[in-house]
Design an enzyme around this catalytic site. Structure first.
Site, PDB file in Angstrom:
ATOM      1  N   GLY A   1     -12.556  11.134   0.419  1.00  0.00           N
ATOM      2  CA  GLY A   1     -11.319  10.380   0.205  1.00  0.00           C
ATOM      3  C   GLY A   1     -10.111  11.205  -0.190  1.00  0.00           C
TER       4      GLY A   1
ATOM      5  CE  LYS B   1      -8.445  13.697   6.885  1.00  0.00           C
ATOM      6  NZ  LYS B   1      -8.721  13.170   8.244  1.00  0.00           N
TER       7      LYS B   1
ATOM      8  CG  ASP C   1       5.048 -21.957 -18.407  1.00  0.00           C
ATOM      9  OD1 ASP C   1       3.880 -22.400 -18.442  1.00  0.00           O
ATOM     10  OD2 ASP C   1       6.050 -22.686 -18.285  1.00  0.00           O
TER      11      ASP C   1
END
Length: 444
Positions: free
Chosen positions: A78, A80, A259
């Site tokens: 991984g 790259k 909220d």
């Protein structure tokens, strides 16, 4: 460190940079058969195998998976992804129990989850509006009305292309209901909130008490949910990611929203979701808590109900409830009796039977967001919202594309002015330094 120093693409880095990179690496564990990387997913993580063995394989159209290689301890994959967006060319699967050291591209570049270079307002520069008065605007139509005023859709008389929503607030009603401080907080926070996932306030005039904001006329998620009953998992994932980005922006500035719910999330002209202004917004000092009883019953975190003091972790609880509602059409804690609703909430998410419509991975995300202990919630730990991004439910999701607004939203909204988000939906509560009578002693 020796393992990282051996990676060819890192050899050009200074030694101190590699050492710092090693300090930032974290361990992740996988069991046999787990997909660590999926082919076609967008990657931003580099892995070094600390224990165990993995296999990589690619699936071609119409063909079975072809095993390309096997990797063991002290090997890596991984890399790259560290230098740019990497679309994974192969699956990586754990052959046995595996432990990997991993690091994200953002950590190496010293960036944050939310790219500050993207914090540019999509509305007219507030500085150019500072001298504007009511006479400079022309009212097109009324969008909604409520207890504290009304909202009009307006345009500049000198430039009819610029549309805004103008909230005209009743000063006497605001003062009588003790909302003066809440309105001031909302103004102060949103005037500076140049974030593409927040509805921005671009002008506030105290002398007339009117607030000019972006005009998001394409519906809110509550109306969308009522129309469709439930949303596909892919749509829920997109809208949840938008809300996560907005919360990341606010939390980085020590602002708690308090909220999160479908009514408070509107769609812009492209279909991207944005959080609207709320009287529950509040800036908290670092390391401090607030004791306001604030939010919407059914979405409130237990620490808010118990008045034990809360911080930004309360938003992650609400985010978990939000995901549940988009996927099922209802909230997990639901009762017409307010006391029973609060009691059900404090009993916790583990006492809720999840509908079959929610996948195991989505259930995992919701339960991790709704942990009873605020410090254990996903998003509340050291990595913040990065932990939400890394959850398996978001595997393959293009977060960079979202921040750059390059993704195609799940829906292309149509303009509707039959609703407006500032006054409708399930109402929130905000009581400074207090709790409603008898709510703290609600039976368990």
């Amino acid at each position: 460190p020796p393992r990282v120093c051996s990676v060819p693409s890192l050899l050009s880095l200074p030694k101190d940079a590699i050492m710092k990179m090693c300090d930032l690496m974290e361990e992740a564990r996988y069991t046999q058969g787990d997909y660590i990387i999926r082919q076609g997913a967008t990657g931003d993580t580099f892995y070094v195998i600390n224990k165990g063995q993995v296999k990589s394989g690619a699936t071609r159209t119409g063909d079975e998976e072809q095993i390309l290689s096997k990797l063991s301890e002290r090997q890596w994959f991984g890399e790259k992804a560290l230098w740019g967006e990497d679309v994974r060319a192969a699956n990586v699967i754990a052959v046995s129990d595996v432990a990997c050291l991993l690091i994200d591209r953002d950590d190496i570049l010293g960036g944050m989850v939310f790219d500050s270079s993207l914090e540019t307002p999509e509305v007219k520069d507030p500085a150019s509006l500072a001298s504007s008065t009511l006479s400079d605007f022309q009212i097109i139509s009324t969008l909604g009305a409520g207890d504290f005023g009304h909202t009009d859709l307006v345009q500049f008389k000198s430039n009819v292309k610029d549309l805004f929503a103008m909230r005209v607030l009743d000063k006497k009603a605001i003062i009588h209901n003790g909302l003066r401080e809440h309105v001031a907080r909302e103004r102060n926070i949103l005037m500076d909130a140049a974030c593409p996932f927040l509805v921005r306030t671009v002008l506030f005039a105290c002398r007339c008490l009117y607030m000019l904001t972006e005009a998001c006329l394409h519906g809110d998620l509550y109306s969308l949910l009522k129309d469709k009953y439930v949303l596909f998992e892919s749509s829920t994932k997109f809208y949840t990611a938008c809300v996560t980005q907005a919360l990341t922006f606010l939390h980085a500035r020590n602002v708690v929203y308090r909220d999160v719910k479908p009514e408070n999330i509107v769609l812009d002209e492209r279909g991207y979701a944005k959080l609207v202004g709320s009287k529950c917004l509040k800036k908290i000092e670092v390391g401090k808590k607030t004791y306001t009883f604030c939010g919407t019953p059914g979405y409130m975190a237990p620490e808010v109900i118990f008045n034990k003091g809360h911080s930004v972790a309360a938003d992650f609880w609400s985010l978990g409830v939000f995901v549940f509602e988009l996927l099922t059409g209802g909230i997990p804690f639901n009762d017409v009796d307010p006391m029973r609703l609060l009691s059900e909430t404090v009993r916790g998410i583990d006492n809720i039977d999840f509908p079959k419509a929610i996948s195991k991975i989505a259930s995992s995300l919701i339960k991790m967001l709704c942990r009873h202990n605020p410090s254990e919630r996903l998003g509340s730990r050291r990595n913040g919202a990065k932990d939400i991004q890394k959850h398996k439910w978001f595997e393959g999701f293009n977060w960079d594309g979202l921040s750059k607004r390059m993704l195609s939203p799940p829906l292309s909204p149509k303009v509707s002015i039959l609703f407006f988000f500032f006054f409708f939906g399930r109402g929130g509560i905000c009581m400074d330094n207090a709790s409603p009578p008898n709510m703290i002693s609600c039976p368990l």
